[in-house]
Motif scaffolding. Structure first.
Motif, PDB file in Angstrom:
ATOM      1  N   THR A  21       0.829  -1.208   0.000  1.00  0.00           N
ATOM      2  CA  THR A  21       0.000   0.000   0.000  1.00  0.00           C
ATOM      3  C   THR A  21       0.859   1.252   0.000  1.00  0.00           C
ATOM      4  OG1 THR A  21      -1.903  -1.025   1.086  1.00  0.00           O
ATOM      5  CG2 THR A  21      -1.643   1.348   1.365  1.00  0.00           C
ATOM      6  N   ILE A  22       1.868   1.286   0.855  1.00  0.00           N
ATOM      7  CA  ILE A  22       2.728   2.468   0.919  1.00  0.00           C
ATOM      8  C   ILE A  22       3.498   2.638  -0.388  1.00  0.00           C
ATOM      9  CG2 ILE A  22       4.705   3.505   2.093  1.00  0.00           C
ATOM     10  CD1 ILE A  22       3.748   2.236   4.677  1.00  0.00           C
ATOM     11  N   ALA A  23       3.987   1.540  -0.943  1.00  0.00           N
ATOM     12  CA  ALA A  23       4.739   1.619  -2.197  1.00  0.00           C
ATOM     13  C   ALA A  23       3.875   2.145  -3.339  1.00  0.00           C
ATOM     14  CB  ALA A  23       5.305   0.246  -2.548  1.00  0.00           C
ATOM     15  N   ALA A  24       2.606   1.748  -3.356  1.00  0.00           N
ATOM     16  CA  ALA A  24       1.714   2.170  -4.439  1.00  0.00           C
ATOM     17  C   ALA A  24       1.233   3.604  -4.268  1.00  0.00           C
ATOM     18  CB  ALA A  24       0.515   1.223  -4.507  1.00  0.00           C
ATOM     19  N   ARG A  25       0.926   3.991  -3.044  1.00  0.00           N
ATOM     20  CA  ARG A  25       0.342   5.316  -2.802  1.00  0.00           C
ATOM     21  C   ARG A  25       1.396   6.394  -2.548  1.00  0.00           C
ATOM     22  NH1 ARG A  25      -5.017   5.012  -0.867  1.00  0.00           N
ATOM     23  NH2 ARG A  25      -5.960   3.019  -1.488  1.00  0.00           N
ATOM     24  N   PHE A  26       2.527   5.991  -1.957  1.00  0.00           N
ATOM     25  CA  PHE A  26       3.572   6.961  -1.589  1.00  0.00           C
ATOM     26  C   PHE A  26       4.933   6.406  -2.018  1.00  0.00           C
ATOM     27  CE2 PHE A  26       0.067   7.042   1.403  1.00  0.00           C
ATOM     28  CZ  PHE A  26      -0.289   8.388   1.431  1.00  0.00           C
ATOM     29  N   PRO A  27       5.161   6.307  -3.322  1.00  0.00           N
ATOM     30  CA  PRO A  27       6.349   5.597  -3.822  1.00  0.00           C
ATOM     31  C   PRO A  27       7.683   6.206  -3.402  1.00  0.00           C
ATOM     32  CG  PRO A  27       5.233   6.783  -5.592  1.00  0.00           C
ATOM     33  CD  PRO A  27       4.312   6.817  -4.415  1.00  0.00           C
ATOM     34  N   ARG A  28       7.713   7.473  -3.071  1.00  0.00           N
ATOM     35  CA  ARG A  28       8.978   8.110  -2.701  1.00  0.00           C
ATOM     36  C   ARG A  28       9.142   8.271  -1.189  1.00  0.00           C
ATOM     37  NH1 ARG A  28       9.841  12.962  -7.200  1.00  0.00           N
ATOM     38  NH2 ARG A  28       9.737  11.603  -9.050  1.00  0.00           N
ATOM     39  N   LEU A  29       8.213   7.773  -0.444  1.00  0.00           N
ATOM     40  CA  LEU A  29       8.250   7.951   1.013  1.00  0.00           C
ATOM     41  C   LEU A  29       9.323   7.065   1.639  1.00  0.00           C
ATOM     42  CD1 LEU A  29       6.931   9.269   3.511  1.00  0.00           C
ATOM     43  CD2 LEU A  29       5.426   7.255   3.634  1.00  0.00           C
ATOM     44  N   ARG A  30      10.176   7.679   2.421  1.00  0.00           N
ATOM     45  CA  ARG A  30      11.186   6.932   3.178  1.00  0.00           C
ATOM     46  C   ARG A  30      10.631   6.701   4.580  1.00  0.00           C
ATOM     47  NH1 ARG A  30      16.973   9.741   2.395  1.00  0.00           N
ATOM     48  NH2 ARG A  30      17.598   7.749   3.319  1.00  0.00           N
ATOM     49  N   TYR A  31      10.464   5.452   4.927  1.00  0.00           N
ATOM     50  CA  TYR A  31       9.843   5.136   6.207  1.00  0.00           C
ATOM     51  C   TYR A  31      10.503   3.905   6.814  1.00  0.00           C
ATOM     52  CZ  TYR A  31       7.396   1.108   4.161  1.00  0.00           C
ATOM     53  OH  TYR A  31       7.110  -0.099   3.582  1.00  0.00           O
ATOM     54  N   LEU A  70       2.445  13.706   6.695  1.00  0.00           N
ATOM     55  CA  LEU A  70       1.785  12.694   5.863  1.00  0.00           C
ATOM     56  C   LEU A  70       1.192  11.549   6.681  1.00  0.00           C
ATOM     57  CD1 LEU A  70       4.437  12.358   2.992  1.00  0.00           C
ATOM     58  CD2 LEU A  70       2.236  13.548   2.878  1.00  0.00           C
ATOM     59  N   ALA A  71       1.381  11.572   7.978  1.00  0.00           N
ATOM     60  CA  ALA A  71       0.987  10.430   8.808  1.00  0.00           C
ATOM     61  C   ALA A  71      -0.485  10.075   8.638  1.00  0.00           C
ATOM     62  CB  ALA A  71       1.303  10.711  10.277  1.00  0.00           C
ATOM     63  N   ASP A  72      -1.359  11.067   8.682  1.00  0.00           N
ATOM     64  CA  ASP A  72      -2.793  10.782   8.564  1.00  0.00           C
ATOM     65  C   ASP A  72      -3.132  10.215   7.193  1.00  0.00           C
ATOM     66  OD1 ASP A  72      -3.198  11.642  11.135  1.00  0.00           O
ATOM     67  OD2 ASP A  72      -3.950  13.630  10.564  1.00  0.00           O
ATOM     68  N   GLN A  73      -2.479  10.726   6.149  1.00  0.00           N
ATOM     69  CA  GLN A  73      -2.751  10.227   4.799  1.00  0.00           C
ATOM     70  C   GLN A  73      -2.289   8.780   4.645  1.00  0.00           C
ATOM     71  OE1 GLN A  73      -1.539  12.966   1.577  1.00  0.00           O
ATOM     72  NE2 GLN A  73      -1.227  14.523   3.171  1.00  0.00           N
ATOM     73  N   VAL A  74      -1.120   8.478   5.178  1.00  0.00           N
ATOM     74  CA  VAL A  74      -0.611   7.106   5.093  1.00  0.00           C
ATOM     75  C   VAL A  74      -1.524   6.160   5.864  1.00  0.00           C
ATOM     76  CG1 VAL A  74       1.310   5.577   5.675  1.00  0.00           C
ATOM     77  CG2 VAL A  74       1.773   7.871   4.781  1.00  0.00           C
ATOM     78  N   CYS A  75      -1.932   6.583   7.050  1.00  0.00           N
ATOM     79  CA  CYS A  75      -2.814   5.736   7.856  1.00  0.00           C
ATOM     80  C   CYS A  75      -4.152   5.521   7.149  1.00  0.00           C
ATOM     81  CB  CYS A  75      -3.025   6.368   9.224  1.00  0.00           C
ATOM     82  SG  CYS A  75      -3.866   5.292  10.401  1.00  0.00           S
ATOM     83  N   ALA A  76      -4.674   6.571   6.526  1.00  0.00           N
ATOM     84  CA  ALA A  76      -5.948   6.449   5.810  1.00  0.00           C
ATOM     85  C   ALA A  76      -5.824   5.487   4.633  1.00  0.00           C
ATOM     86  CB  ALA A  76      -6.398   7.824   5.329  1.00  0.00           C
ATOM     87  N   ALA A  77      -4.697   5.532   3.937  1.00  0.00           N
ATOM     88  CA  ALA A  77      -4.491   4.631   2.806  1.00  0.00           C
ATOM     89  C   ALA A  77      -4.428   3.180   3.264  1.00  0.00           C
ATOM     90  CB  ALA A  77      -3.210   5.012   2.065  1.00  0.00           C
ATOM     91  N   VAL A  78      -3.701   2.937   4.359  1.00  0.00           N
ATOM     92  CA  VAL A  78      -3.619   1.580   4.896  1.00  0.00           C
ATOM     93  C   VAL A  78      -4.995   1.106   5.343  1.00  0.00           C
ATOM     94  CG1 VAL A  78      -2.680   0.161   6.758  1.00  0.00           C
ATOM     95  CG2 VAL A  78      -1.198   1.793   5.569  1.00  0.00           C
ATOM     96  N   THR A  79      -5.734   1.986   5.991  1.00  0.00           N
ATOM     97  CA  THR A  79      -7.078   1.633   6.460  1.00  0.00           C
ATOM     98  C   THR A  79      -7.977   1.253   5.288  1.00  0.00           C
ATOM     99  OG1 THR A  79      -6.849   3.142   8.344  1.00  0.00           O
ATOM    100  CG2 THR A  79      -9.087   2.462   7.743  1.00  0.00           C
TER     101      THR A  79
END
Length: 379
Positions: A21-31, A70-79
């Motif tokens: 999910t993170i790779a698809a929605r936030f491909p450049r995010l370093r986490y 971006l925390a809320d957006q990432v959490c919403a995408a995972v949800t």
């Protein structure tokens, strides 16, 4: 079906659900992603019984402070992408007043994925960010249960940027923060060992005295207190942060035991009569004295028991080990601190030890340390 440990379940959950999910929605995010919050599964102590609460597919996602927005957006995408279950286990939890996350439930309102700023999470859980380089107060005010949790579990992914710390050098993301806290610095280690031996010194003659006045229950209680201190001491000698009481015996049982310390302590607990208790405790004292000397953290001390003053009791005179370890401390500021120990050597109330703000206040007050870990006369 054989039991799937919670840590392995969470690892698979991250790789199969959270990471895509993170790779698809936030491909450049370093986490970074890990399972290192509370729970018996962090130490491999979970069983089928553990599944009734706060257990299941769980992952902590950590963001760099620059990406914290971006925390809320990432959490919403995972949800949004979260399946109802994973490998047969519900991914959601129903709130329960007595549980931190809740009980597994297919229609639960919560799930086990959290997304947070790594530095803020460290501040909340530990009271400081290891990337800043922990000081005296940070080490001594952090319960060993918290240190054990932070350095246990597993990191499933870590692409967080490096941090240039004040005193810890370059710290690499979450993995680097865990490495900073992997174990006490030598002088802090000497200090907590000295405090551990000082605790034993304060009670070792009491077993005989209780027996002399016919206090069988009191003698058993004193023996149990000393055994607990010796178990914690053995873990500290073995470079293991002692967990809280429920898991203390399980962690202790994992230590190398070529000298038979475990059986000796068990015999002390099961003994009746003060002379038998004293004999077993004295055997344990000598075994741990040898282990302490083998660390070479201080000048060796004669590891044999001896009479307590002119009374018919045998003791190690554990204060000798406390003095030797304290004398070997090179940090002059730390040597000026009372040999009371880290917070869980001073208090053992669970409600206090799970509140880092209070542990820092207690240790600061008891040891005379300010918020930056210094004493007033050092400024």
């Amino acid at each position: 079906m054989s039991f799937l440990p919670g840590l392995e379940l969470s690892r698979r959950f991250h790789h199969a659900v959270v990471a895509p999910t993170i790779a698809a929605r936030f491909p450049r995010l370093r986490y970074a992603a890990a399972r290192m919050d509370t729970g018996s599964e962090l130490f491999g102590f979970d069983t089928e019984r553990s599944r009734d609460h706060d257990w299941g597919p769980r992952v902590q996602v950590f963001l760099d402070s620059a990406d914290a927005g971006l925390a809320d957006q990432v959490c919403a995408a995972v949800t949004e992408d979260l399946p109802a279950s994973f490998l047969g286990f519900p991914t959601r939890f129903a709130p329960d007043a007595d549980r931190s996350l809740g009980v597994p439930a297919l229609d639960g309102a919560r799930h086990g994925v959290t997304v947070t700023d790594v530095a803020a999470w460290c501040q909340r859980v530990l009271g400081f960010d290891p990337a800043d380089g922990p000081g005296r107060l940070d080490w001594l005010a952090t319960p060993t249960q918290r240190l054990a949790e932070f350095t246990a579990g597993d990191v499933f992914h870590d692409a967080l940027p490096d941090v240039v710390a004040r005193s810890a050098g370059v710290v690499g993301g979450l993995t680097g923060r865990r490495a900073v806290l992997a174990w006490y610095p030598p002088d802090i280690w000497r200090y907590v060992l000295a405090a551990a031996w000082a605790r034993v010194a304060g009670e070792e003659p009491f077993v005989g005295r209780c027996g002399e006045v016919g206090d069988e229950i009191g003698g058993a209680v004193v023996t149990a207190r000393i055994v607990r201190d010796l178990m914690r001491l053995a873990l500290l000698v073995g470079r293991c942060y002692p967990p809280y009481h429920k898991w203390l015996g399980s962690a202790f049982a994992r230590l190398p035991d070529d000298d038979g310390l475990c059986a000796t302590l068990a015999a002390a607990l099961s003994a009746t009569g003060w002379s038998v208790r004293q004999r077993r405790l004295c055997q344990a004292y000598e075994l741990l004295a040898v282990r302490t000397n083998q660390l070479a953290l201080a000048a060796p001390v004669e590891p044999t028991v001896r009479p307590f003053r002119d009374r018919p009791f045998l003791v190690l005179d554990a204060a000798r080990f406390a003095r030797a370890l304290w004398s070997a401390i090179g940090d002059r500021g730390l040597r000026a601190v009372p040999v009371l120990g880290a917070v869980d050597q001073v208090v053992d109330h669970t409600a206090l030890l799970t509140d880092v703000a209070r542990t820092r206040m207690v240790v600061g007050c008891a040891l005379g340390l300010d918020h930056d870990g210094t004493q007033p006369n050092e400024r």
